[in-house]
Write a protein that holds these residues in place. Sequence first.
Motif, PDB file in Angstrom:
ATOM      1  N   ALA A 130       0.832  -1.210   0.000  1.00  8.64           N
ATOM      2  CA  ALA A 130       0.000   0.000   0.000  1.00  8.64           C
ATOM      3  C   ALA A 130       0.862   1.253   0.000  1.00  8.64           C
ATOM      4  O   ALA A 130       0.562   2.224  -0.688  1.00  8.64           O
ATOM      5  N   MET A 131       1.969   1.226   0.778  1.00  4.49           N
ATOM      6  CA  MET A 131       2.878   2.380   0.819  1.00  4.49           C
ATOM      7  C   MET A 131       3.503   2.651  -0.552  1.00  4.49           C
ATOM      8  O   MET A 131       3.812   3.796  -0.872  1.00  4.49           O
ATOM      9  N   GLY A 132       3.674   1.606  -1.332  1.00  2.00           N
ATOM     10  CA  GLY A 132       4.253   1.772  -2.659  1.00  2.00           C
ATOM     11  C   GLY A 132       3.318   2.433  -3.642  1.00  2.00           C
ATOM     12  O   GLY A 132       3.753   2.946  -4.674  1.00  2.00           O
ATOM     13  N   PHE A 133       2.032   2.450  -3.338  1.00  2.00           N
ATOM     14  CA  PHE A 133       1.065   3.045  -4.264  1.00  2.00           C
ATOM     15  C   PHE A 133       0.487   4.352  -3.744  1.00  2.00           C
ATOM     16  O   PHE A 133       0.392   5.332  -4.466  1.00  2.00           O
ATOM     17  N   ILE A 134       0.083   4.369  -2.483  1.00  2.00           N
ATOM     18  CA  ILE A 134      -0.524   5.571  -1.896  1.00  2.00           C
ATOM     19  C   ILE A 134       0.581   6.570  -1.580  1.00  2.00           C
ATOM     20  O   ILE A 134       1.633   6.205  -1.057  1.00  2.00           O
ATOM     21  N   THR A 135       0.339   7.847  -1.866  1.00  2.00           N
ATOM     22  CA  THR A 135       1.393   8.853  -1.773  1.00  2.00           C
ATOM     23  C   THR A 135       1.541   9.480  -0.396  1.00  2.00           C
ATOM     24  O   THR A 135       2.518  10.182  -0.167  1.00  2.00           O
ATOM     25  N   LYS A 136       0.608   9.256   0.521  1.00  2.00           N
ATOM     26  CA  LYS A 136       0.709   9.846   1.859  1.00  2.00           C
ATOM     27  C   LYS A 136       0.691   8.755   2.920  1.00  2.00           C
ATOM     28  O   LYS A 136      -0.181   7.892   2.921  1.00  2.00           O
ATOM     29  N   GLU A 137       1.649   8.843   3.827  1.00  2.00           N
ATOM     30  CA  GLU A 137       1.765   7.838   4.878  1.00  2.00           C
ATOM     31  C   GLU A 137       0.547   7.853   5.807  1.00  2.00           C
ATOM     32  O   GLU A 137       0.088   6.808   6.263  1.00  2.00           O
ATOM     33  N   ALA A 138       0.002   9.026   6.078  1.00  2.00           N
ATOM     34  CA  ALA A 138      -1.162   9.128   6.957  1.00  2.00           C
ATOM     35  C   ALA A 138      -2.382   8.439   6.356  1.00  2.00           C
ATOM     36  O   ALA A 138      -3.218   7.887   7.086  1.00  2.00           O
ATOM     37  N   VAL A 139      -2.496   8.458   5.037  1.00  2.00           N
ATOM     38  CA  VAL A 139      -3.626   7.811   4.367  1.00  2.00           C
ATOM     39  C   VAL A 139      -3.496   6.289   4.458  1.00  2.00           C
ATOM     40  O   VAL A 139      -4.498   5.586   4.619  1.00  2.00           O
ATOM     41  N   VAL A 140      -2.270   5.783   4.391  1.00  2.00           N
ATOM     42  CA  VAL A 140      -2.058   4.342   4.546  1.00  2.00           C
ATOM     43  C   VAL A 140      -2.472   3.917   5.953  1.00  2.00           C
ATOM     44  O   VAL A 140      -3.143   2.900   6.144  1.00  2.00           O
ATOM     45  N   LYS A 141      -2.087   4.706   6.938  1.00  2.00           N
ATOM     46  CA  LYS A 141      -2.476   4.408   8.326  1.00  2.00           C
ATOM     47  C   LYS A 141      -3.989   4.428   8.465  1.00  2.00           C
ATOM     48  O   LYS A 141      -4.580   3.545   9.094  1.00  2.00           O
ATOM     49  N   LYS A 142      -4.636   5.417   7.854  1.00  2.00           N
ATOM     50  CA  LYS A 142      -6.101   5.499   7.905  1.00  2.00           C
ATOM     51  C   LYS A 142      -6.735   4.290   7.215  1.00  2.00           C
ATOM     52  O   LYS A 142      -7.732   3.745   7.690  1.00  2.00           O
ATOM     53  N   LEU A 143      -6.151   3.863   6.095  1.00  2.00           N
ATOM     54  CA  LEU A 143      -6.666   2.701   5.364  1.00  2.00           C
ATOM     55  C   LEU A 143      -6.659   1.457   6.250  1.00  2.00           C
ATOM     56  O   LEU A 143      -7.665   0.749   6.332  1.00  2.00           O
ATOM     57  N   PHE A 144      -5.554   1.202   6.920  1.00  2.00           N
ATOM     58  CA  PHE A 144      -5.433  -0.015   7.722  1.00  2.00           C
ATOM     59  C   PHE A 144      -6.153   0.085   9.069  1.00  2.00           C
ATOM     60  O   PHE A 144      -6.614  -0.921   9.587  1.00  2.00           O
ATOM     61  N   ASP A 145      -6.255   1.296   9.644  1.00  2.00           N
ATOM     62  CA  ASP A 145      -6.848   1.451  10.977  1.00  2.00           C
ATOM     63  C   ASP A 145      -8.345   1.720  10.957  1.00  2.00           C
ATOM     64  O   ASP A 145      -9.062   1.294  11.853  1.00  2.00           O
ATOM     65  N   GLU A 146      -8.836   2.452   9.942  1.00  2.00           N
ATOM     66  CA  GLU A 146     -10.238   2.871   9.937  1.00  2.00           C
ATOM     67  C   GLU A 146     -11.053   2.302   8.780  1.00  2.00           C
ATOM     68  O   GLU A 146     -12.133   1.754   8.988  1.00  2.00           O
ATOM     69  N   ILE A 147     -10.546   2.437   7.569  1.00  2.00           N
ATOM     70  CA  ILE A 147     -11.342   2.113   6.381  1.00  2.00           C
ATOM     71  C   ILE A 147     -11.529   0.609   6.209  1.00  2.00           C
ATOM     72  O   ILE A 147     -12.660   0.121   6.109  1.00  2.00           O
ATOM     73  N   ALA A 148     -10.442  -0.147   6.163  1.00  2.00           N
ATOM     74  CA  ALA A 148     -10.538  -1.592   5.907  1.00  2.00           C
ATOM     75  C   ALA A 148     -11.318  -2.347   6.984  1.00  2.00           C
ATOM     76  O   ALA A 148     -12.131  -3.216   6.642  1.00  2.00           O
ATOM     77  N   PRO A 149     -11.139  -2.060   8.285  1.00  2.00           N
ATOM     78  CA  PRO A 149     -11.941  -2.779   9.285  1.00  2.00           C
ATOM     79  C   PRO A 149     -13.449  -2.545   9.137  1.00  2.00           C
ATOM     80  O   PRO A 149     -14.257  -3.406   9.483  1.00  2.00           O
ATOM     81  N   LYS A 150     -13.817  -1.396   8.597  1.00  2.00           N
ATOM     82  CA  LYS A 150     -15.237  -1.094   8.381  1.00  2.00           C
ATOM     83  C   LYS A 150     -15.857  -2.056   7.362  1.00  2.00           C
ATOM     84  O   LYS A 150     -17.053  -2.347   7.426  1.00  2.00           O
ATOM     85  N   TYR A 151     -15.037  -2.557   6.423  1.00  2.00           N
ATOM     86  CA  TYR A 151     -15.525  -3.450   5.373  1.00  2.00           C
ATOM     87  C   TYR A 151     -15.120  -4.906   5.614  1.00  2.00           C
ATOM     88  O   TYR A 151     -15.076  -5.699   4.676  1.00  2.00           O
ATOM     89  N   ALA A 152     -14.817  -5.275   6.848  1.00  2.00           N
ATOM     90  CA  ALA A 152     -14.302  -6.614   7.155  1.00  2.00           C
ATOM     91  C   ALA A 152     -15.272  -7.725   6.739  1.00  2.00           C
ATOM     92  O   ALA A 152     -14.844  -8.790   6.294  1.00  2.00           O
ATOM     93  N   ASP A 153     -16.566  -7.492   6.867  1.00  2.00           N
ATOM     94  CA  ASP A 153     -17.543  -8.532   6.547  1.00  2.00           C
ATOM     95  C   ASP A 153     -18.104  -8.407   5.132  1.00  2.00           C
ATOM     96  O   ASP A 153     -19.058  -9.078   4.780  1.00  2.00           O
ATOM     97  N   ARG A 154     -17.503  -7.569   4.315  1.00  2.00           N
ATOM     98  CA  ARG A 154     -18.013  -7.306   2.968  1.00  2.00           C
ATOM     99  C   ARG A 154     -17.042  -7.854   1.925  1.00  2.00           C
ATOM    100  O   ARG A 154     -15.841  -7.661   2.051  1.00  2.00           O
ATOM    101  N   ASN A 155     -17.540  -8.495   0.894  1.00  2.00           N
ATOM    102  CA  ASN A 155     -16.697  -9.061  -0.159  1.00  2.00           C
ATOM    103  C   ASN A 155     -16.719  -8.193  -1.412  1.00  2.00           C
ATOM    104  O   ASN A 155     -17.279  -8.558  -2.427  1.00  2.00           O
ATOM    105  N   GLY A 156     -16.116  -7.049  -1.350  1.00  2.00           N
ATOM    106  CA  GLY A 156     -16.068  -6.161  -2.503  1.00  2.00           C
ATOM    107  C   GLY A 156     -17.207  -5.172  -2.507  1.00  2.00           C
ATOM    108  O   GLY A 156     -18.078  -5.187  -1.634  1.00  2.00           O
ATOM    109  N   GLY A 157     -17.198  -4.277  -3.490  1.00  2.00           N
ATOM    110  CA  GLY A 157     -18.239  -3.264  -3.588  1.00  2.00           C
ATOM    111  C   GLY A 157     -18.087  -2.194  -2.535  1.00  2.00           C
ATOM    112  O   GLY A 157     -19.045  -1.844  -1.853  1.00  2.00           O
TER     113      GLY A 157
END
Length: 113
Positions: free
Chosen positions: A63-90
């Motif tokens: 993710a760090m290799g693609f996303i340009t801001k370190e804070a956004v990567v942290k947000k992705l792993f800490d806030e965004i992805a856990p919100k979609y843990a039970d969802r398979n895409g979409g």
Amino acid sequence: MPGTRKLGRATSHRLAMLRAMVTFLLEKGRIETTVTRAKEVRSLTEKLITLGKEPSLHNKRLAMGFITKEAVVKKLFDEIAPKYADRNGGYTRIIKTGPRRGDAAEMAIIELI
């Protein structure tokens, strides 16, 4: 690289533009752009969110290799992805908003659900 849309850009410019748009979408939650760009951003964003669902060091580095801001990567792993843990895409939604004034390009809003 998902899709075969060239978006009227050279490869390096296209990649830089898409990286910036994905970063901004994950940071703000919603952006307005053309429909074709939104479709490309959707596929890249959904792949990154799927990466974020398993918080391993390898996935964080990918993710760090693609996303340009370190804070956004942290947000992705800490806030965004856990919100979609039970969802398979979409994870994103594209809403068409009509033609743009000036060149009549079809515009759309892409947002995280």
